[in-house]
Design an enzyme around this catalytic site. Structure first.
Site, PDB file in Angstrom:
ATOM      1  N   ASP A 226      30.614  35.914  27.309  1.00 50.78           N
ATOM      2  CA  ASP A 226      32.313  36.124  27.218  1.00 50.78           C
ATOM      3  C   ASP A 226      32.953  35.746  27.987  1.00 50.78           C
ATOM      4  O   ASP A 226      32.515  34.731  28.399  1.00 50.78           O
ATOM      5  CB  ASP A 226      31.791  37.555  27.371  1.00 50.78           C
ATOM      6  CG  ASP A 226      30.692  38.406  28.265  1.00 50.78           C
ATOM      7  OD1 ASP A 226      30.646  37.199  29.327  1.00 50.78           O
ATOM      8  OD2 ASP A 226      30.102  39.113  28.192  1.00 50.78           O
ATOM      9  N   LYS A 248      35.256  39.920  26.322  1.00 48.06           N
ATOM     10  CA  LYS A 248      35.793  41.523  26.050  1.00 48.06           C
ATOM     11  C   LYS A 248      36.965  41.586  27.403  1.00 48.06           C
ATOM     12  O   LYS A 248      36.467  40.854  27.948  1.00 48.06           O
ATOM     13  CB  LYS A 248      34.427  42.308  26.429  1.00 48.06           C
ATOM     14  CG  LYS A 248      33.663  42.769  25.887  1.00 48.06           C
ATOM     15  CD  LYS A 248      32.871  44.242  25.747  1.00 48.06           C
ATOM     16  CE  LYS A 248      30.819  43.184  26.632  1.00 48.06           C
ATOM     17  NZ  LYS A 248      30.765  44.640  26.573  1.00 48.06           N
ATOM     18  N   MET A 361      34.713  45.572  38.830  1.00 47.07           N
ATOM     19  CA  MET A 361      36.418  46.455  38.063  1.00 47.07           C
ATOM     20  C   MET A 361      36.503  47.280  38.812  1.00 47.07           C
ATOM     21  O   MET A 361      37.105  48.774  38.287  1.00 47.07           O
ATOM     22  CB  MET A 361      35.277  47.313  36.773  1.00 47.07           C
ATOM     23  CG  MET A 361      34.940  45.615  36.115  1.00 47.07           C
ATOM     24  SD  MET A 361      33.638  47.044  34.685  1.00 47.07           S
ATOM     25  CE  MET A 361      32.842  46.433  35.492  1.00 47.07           C
TER      26      MET A 361
HETATM   27  N1  SAH Z   1      27.199  41.126  35.947  1.00 52.76           N
HETATM   28  C1  SAH Z   1      28.267  40.672  36.505  1.00 52.76           C
HETATM   29  C2  SAH Z   1      29.447  41.541  36.495  1.00 52.76           C
HETATM   30  C3  SAH Z   1      30.379  41.895  35.269  1.00 52.76           C
HETATM   31  S1  SAH Z   1      31.577  43.468  35.487  1.00 52.76           S
HETATM   32  C4  SAH Z   1      28.101  40.132  37.661  1.00 52.76           C
HETATM   33  O1  SAH Z   1      27.052  40.320  37.992  1.00 52.76           O
HETATM   34  O2  SAH Z   1      28.483  40.216  38.522  1.00 52.76           O
HETATM   35  C5  SAH Z   1      33.233  42.584  35.859  1.00 52.76           C
HETATM   36  C6  SAH Z   1      33.533  42.029  37.249  1.00 52.76           C
HETATM   37  O3  SAH Z   1      32.612  42.050  38.206  1.00 52.76           O
HETATM   38  C7  SAH Z   1      34.789  42.165  37.302  1.00 52.76           C
HETATM   39  O4  SAH Z   1      35.890  43.181  37.230  1.00 52.76           O
HETATM   40  C8  SAH Z   1      35.193  41.750  38.440  1.00 52.76           C
HETATM   41  O5  SAH Z   1      34.706  42.921  39.455  1.00 52.76           O
HETATM   42  C9  SAH Z   1      33.371  41.750  38.921  1.00 52.76           C
HETATM   43  N2  SAH Z   1      33.086  40.007  39.418  1.00 52.76           N
HETATM   44  C10 SAH Z   1      32.787  38.946  37.945  1.00 52.76           C
HETATM   45  N3  SAH Z   1      32.582  37.741  38.279  1.00 52.76           N
HETATM   46  C11 SAH Z   1      33.929  38.381  39.325  1.00 52.76           C
HETATM   47  C12 SAH Z   1      34.155  36.470  40.080  1.00 52.76           C
HETATM   48  N4  SAH Z   1      33.871  35.279  40.125  1.00 52.76           N
HETATM   49  N5  SAH Z   1      34.420  37.070  41.362  1.00 52.76           N
HETATM   50  C13 SAH Z   1      35.154  38.351  41.685  1.00 52.76           C
HETATM   51  N6  SAH Z   1      34.620  39.567  40.561  1.00 52.76           N
HETATM   52  C14 SAH Z   1      34.168  39.378  39.648  1.00 52.76           C
END
Ligand code: SAH
Length: 439
Positions: A226, A248, A361
């Site tokens: 994704d 998504k 998020m």
């Molecule tokens: N599974 C992912 C999270 C997915 S939810 C994890 O473990 O990181 C998606 C949210 O994760 C985004 O809206 C943001 O808040 C955060 N996120 C994911 N990658 C990021 C990044 N590189 N820097 C800052 N926030 C991030």
């Protein structure tokens, strides 16, 4: 090819190491591992070579090293003198020991440093568990011969076993289960056995991925990914692997979660090795749990490979300790995702804990989040930070109170994935002025 690679059986044979200290010891160790009886001498005496099948010189007086080389070559005994190619009749390779699998790398003496670098890459590709896998195959050798007399069929079945679910169980340290599966699949007709890996791709940069994730990407037939997965991460994929984007975006779903679940099940049932690649960790706000349930319900074999989640990557790069012995005894990951505009957060215990809060998020619902936290007693001056594209070269940060972040955040944002960190430890972060990190 300048040199012929061979693997010498040294079990019970005599080997001479001329030299002393750490360099000589380093040469003696692999000889001993290969079962040789190693004689170590500080000075050279021609009689030392009697009965020897191999000789190595390291860290001894030059005249002794020369004499060793000459005498050994006259007797036809392979000899190597460290860093003296002109005195060698063989060169020693960089070794990857995954007993019983041994991989030897040589640059024909031209670039040993490069050979060692290549060894590092290969080591990463073949984790230590490969040795255990080979040992398991060895234990089943007779049984395999008995059950599968046809050589071609035997090869196909073995290949599938050694790259399929049983192998993955060995890599995951679940050997008894692997053996049971291995044994059971020997009795069955060979059928296509697909498998799904829910893989954490980390925050974006490829080198923050685990070695296991990298290996699986290189082996997968199909990769379902994704939006949060970085380009560098996808570069690790096998060139001819099929890539399916199921990205998504908030309120703009490409495929529904149900469709993704069904897709994973179908691909596995077609016998394919599927990597479901997710940003960060698959089990942290990644809906990996739902996918795992769907796979289990459909009877599809699957494994979960953890990844560096956004909170860890953001904090590390901003040098914010998520916990600190003196001030911060906990860290809580929450989601700022709203359902029908409502934020479902239990504020009272969160504020009472007094630790770091990492909000995934959380940008859109930041005003509600702030109001809820303040209403439950959070200090209005509590330090907080927005971190965009954490764990990548494009990471940016905005530090301030929650009031300030609510006010300035929207104009500051450039639309990348953003995490909110709240808590005393944010203050402890090493600030941009003191570091070269683009915060
Ligand atoms: N599974 C992912 C999270 C997915 S939810 C994890 O473990 O990181 C998606 C949210 O994760 C985004 O809206 C943001 O808040 C955060 N996120 C994911 N990658 C990021 C990044 N590189 N820097 C800052 N926030 C991030």
């Amino acid at each position: 090819m300048r040199h012929l690679p061979i693997f010498l059986d040294l079990t019970g044979r005599m080997a001479l190491v001329l030299g002393s200290g750490e360099p000589a010891e380093r040469k003696a160790a692999p000889l001993r591992s290969a079962g040789a009886r190693v004689a170590m001498r500080m000075r050279f005496d021609p009689s030392d070579l009697t009965g020897c099948v191999i000789a190595i010189g390291a860290n001894a007086p030059d005249s002794d090293l020369q004499a060793l080389s000459q005498a050994a070559q006259a007797l036809g005994i392979p000899v190597n003198v460290v860093d003296r190619p002109e005195l060698c009749s063989f060169i020693s390779p960089a070794i990857i020991d995954r007993d019983p699998i041994t991989i030897a790398v040589s640059s024909s003496g031209t670039a040993p440093v490069l050979a060692r670098l290549i060894r590092g890459r290969i080591e990463a590709l073949f984790p230590p568990a490969y040795g255990r896998l080979a040992a398991m195959a060895e234990r089943f050798k007779l049984e395999i011969r008995r059950q599968l007399p046809d050589l071609a069929l035997r090869r196909r079945v073995l290949e599938r076993l050694l790259t399929g679910p049983a192998a993955e169980l060995v890599f995951a340290g679940r050997e008894p289960e692997a053996e049971a599966l291995f044994a059971a699949s020997l009795k069955e007709e060979p059928s296509p056995g697909g498998m799904v890996f829910l893989v954490g791709g980390g925050p974006g940069d490829a080198d923050l991925m685990t070695l296991r994730a990298q290996r699986l990407l290189g082996e997968a037939d199909v990769i379902v990914h994704d939006r949060l997965v970085g380009e560098g991460v996808l570069d690790m994929a096998r060139r001819d692997a099929e890539r399916i984007y199921v990205g998504k975006r908030r309120a703009n779903h490409c495929l529904s979660q149900g469709d993704i679940n069904a897709l994973l099940v179908r691909l596995a049932q077609e016998g394919r090795k599927v990597v479901r690649l997710k940003g960060g960790d698959p089990f942290i706000f990644g809906r990996g749990g739902e996918e795992a349930e769907a796979l289990a319900a459909a009877g599809v074999a699957f494994e979960v490979v953890p990844g560096v989640t956004a909170a860890l990557a953001c904090a590390a790069q901003a040098r914010i300790p998520l916990t600190h012995r003196e001030t911060t005894r906990s860290v809580t990951f929450i989601t700022g995702h709203t359902k029908e505009g409502r934020l479902d957060v239990d504020f009272a215990p969160l504020v009472a804990l007094g630790g770091t809060i990492a909000v995934y998020m959380g940008v859109v619902s930041l005003p509600q989040l702030r109001d809820g936290l303040f209403a439950h007693g959070l200090d209005r001056q509590m330090p907080a930070m927005l971190i965009e594209r954490g764990g990548t070269a494009r990471q940016r940060g905005l530090r301030g109170t929650l009031d300030r972040l609510v006010e300035d955040g929207p104009a500051w944002s450039t639309g990348g994935a953003t995490l909110v960190l709240i808590g005393k430890s944010v203050e402890r972060g090493i600030h941009a002025q003191e570091s070269h990190i683009p915060i």
